[in-house]
Design a protein around this motif. Structure first.
Motif, PDB file in Angstrom:
ATOM      1  N   THR A  96     -26.327  87.969   1.220  1.00  0.00           N
ATOM      2  CA  THR A  96     -25.309  88.995   1.519  1.00  0.00           C
ATOM      3  C   THR A  96     -25.650  89.748   2.802  1.00  0.00           C
ATOM      4  O   THR A  96     -24.951  89.992   3.696  1.00  0.00           O
TER       5      THR A  96
ATOM      6  N   ARG B 282     -25.659  87.239   5.822  1.00  0.00           N
ATOM      7  CA  ARG B 282     -24.060  87.251   6.294  1.00  0.00           C
ATOM      8  C   ARG B 282     -23.685  88.287   7.078  1.00  0.00           C
ATOM      9  O   ARG B 282     -22.998  88.267   8.216  1.00  0.00           O
TER      10      ARG B 282
ATOM     11  N   LEU C 142     -22.534  88.300  11.114  1.00  0.00           N
ATOM     12  CA  LEU C 142     -21.208  88.958  11.485  1.00  0.00           C
ATOM     13  C   LEU C 142     -21.257  89.902  12.369  1.00  0.00           C
ATOM     14  O   LEU C 142     -20.563  90.030  13.510  1.00  0.00           O
TER      15      LEU C 142
ATOM     16  N   HIS D   9     -24.398  79.489   6.475  1.00  0.00           N
ATOM     17  CA  HIS D   9     -23.224  80.447   5.739  1.00  0.00           C
ATOM     18  C   HIS D   9     -22.310  80.264   6.581  1.00  0.00           C
ATOM     19  O   HIS D   9     -21.119  80.472   5.397  1.00  0.00           O
ATOM     20  N   PHE D  10     -21.963  79.508   7.411  1.00  0.00           N
ATOM     21  CA  PHE D  10     -20.585  79.267   8.011  1.00  0.00           C
ATOM     22  C   PHE D  10     -20.250  78.041   8.429  1.00  0.00           C
ATOM     23  O   PHE D  10     -19.190  77.680   8.977  1.00  0.00           O
TER      24      PHE D  10
ATOM     25  N   GLY E 238     -16.525  78.466  12.236  1.00  0.00           N
ATOM     26  CA  GLY E 238     -16.600  78.893  10.877  1.00  0.00           C
ATOM     27  C   GLY E 238     -16.908  80.340  11.000  1.00  0.00           C
ATOM     28  O   GLY E 238     -16.578  81.148  10.286  1.00  0.00           O
ATOM     29  N   LEU E 239     -18.016  80.710  11.851  1.00  0.00           N
ATOM     30  CA  LEU E 239     -18.509  82.119  12.101  1.00  0.00           C
ATOM     31  C   LEU E 239     -17.308  82.873  12.651  1.00  0.00           C
ATOM     32  O   LEU E 239     -17.086  83.803  12.152  1.00  0.00           O
TER      33      LEU E 239
ATOM     34  N   LEU F  36     -14.149  82.301  12.445  1.00  0.00           N
ATOM     35  CA  LEU F  36     -13.046  82.427  11.238  1.00  0.00           C
ATOM     36  C   LEU F  36     -13.416  83.591  10.295  1.00  0.00           C
ATOM     37  O   LEU F  36     -12.849  84.256   9.654  1.00  0.00           O
ATOM     38  N   ALA F  37     -14.754  83.607   9.723  1.00  0.00           N
ATOM     39  CA  ALA F  37     -15.334  84.487   8.860  1.00  0.00           C
ATOM     40  C   ALA F  37     -15.346  85.856   9.596  1.00  0.00           C
ATOM     41  O   ALA F  37     -15.016  86.920   8.899  1.00  0.00           O
TER      42      ALA F  37
ATOM     43  N   ASP G 100     -12.015  87.346   9.300  1.00  0.00           N
ATOM     44  CA  ASP G 100     -11.444  87.931   8.113  1.00  0.00           C
ATOM     45  C   ASP G 100     -12.079  89.147   7.588  1.00  0.00           C
ATOM     46  O   ASP G 100     -11.518  89.955   6.981  1.00  0.00           O
ATOM     47  N   SER G 101     -13.546  89.294   8.052  1.00  0.00           N
ATOM     48  CA  SER G 101     -14.194  90.491   7.830  1.00  0.00           C
ATOM     49  C   SER G 101     -13.740  91.601   8.418  1.00  0.00           C
ATOM     50  O   SER G 101     -13.732  92.800   8.274  1.00  0.00           O
TER      51      SER G 101
END
Length: 218
Positions: free
Chosen positions: A10, A13, A17, A51-52, A57-58, A60-61, A64-65
């Motif tokens: 966690t 990640r 981000l 993670h992504f 993928g990074l 898009l994550a 979201d966050s």
């Protein structure tokens, strides 16, 4: 106590981000590599892929966050202001860009994401969905705020949400390029005009009720 494997995941990640958000805002999404994000986060590039999956993928994550973290900070800063004008000032300050680049990172990141969306259908679809949710939420907040202030906005809640966001993001962009043309006072006057709120009106409540910026009209 030693961190568990899940806690370490966690934390990694979150660090990735945060590093991606800063770098994307400062340098542009296309100019930032996976290796640069990993280095800024104090991790290896393998952690990004684990993670992504990849840079997409990074990204898009991050979308979201990021929407949740921005909203949490904004509502917290609005809540600690007792006056209606102070609440509007808190909203503006969280999107405003200064000439020295010390504020407005969210505004920069927003522009970078919009630019990427014009070239990437996958990102565009995510942003459209995010923006739809954000507009609905903003409409409810604005409806509750204008009701509490007995204001007369220029449009209904849904359209008002669009207009307020357009004003804030447009002024923030202009201020970043031409800081002398967009003062805090001008931005607040623009917000007040859209919201139909006269801060000089002696009948305006000095301390809005608990519904301020947190609920809609019944």
């Amino acid at each position: 106590m030693p961190k568990t494997q899940q806690q370490r995941k966690t934390e990694t990640r979150a660090r990735l981000l945060a590093a991606a958000a800063d770098l994307f805002a400062e340098q542009g999404i296309d100019a930032v590599s996976v290796d640069a994000v990993a280095e800024a986060a104090g991790r290896t590039s393998g952690a990004v892929y684990a993670h992504f999956g990849n840079k997409q993928g990074l990204l898009l994550a991050l979308l979201d966050s990021w929407k949740d973290s921005v909203l949490t900070v904004l509502l917290a800063e609005v809540a600690v202001n007792d006056s209606p004008l102070g609440q509007l000032a808190a909203v503006w300050e969280n999107v405003a860009a200064t000439g020295d680049g010390t504020s407005g990172p969210w505004s920069l990141l927003e522009h970078e994401l919009w630019l990427r969306a014009t070239r990437d259908p996958e990102v565009a679809e995510v942003i459209r969905k995010r923006n739809t949710e954000a507009r609905r939420f903003s409409a409810r907040q604005l409806d509750g705020w204008t009701a509490a202030m007995d204001a007369q906005p220029v449009a209904g809640p849904q359209e008002l949400a669009v207009l307020v966001r357009a004003l804030l993001t447009g002024l923030a962009m202009q201020r970043r390029i031409e800081p002398d043309t967009v003062s805090d006072e001008l931005a607040l006057r623009g917000l007040c005009a859209l919201l139909g709120f006269d801060p000089s009106d002696p009948t305006s409540p000095s301390e809005p009720p608990e519904t301020r910026m947190s609920g809609a009209r019944p």
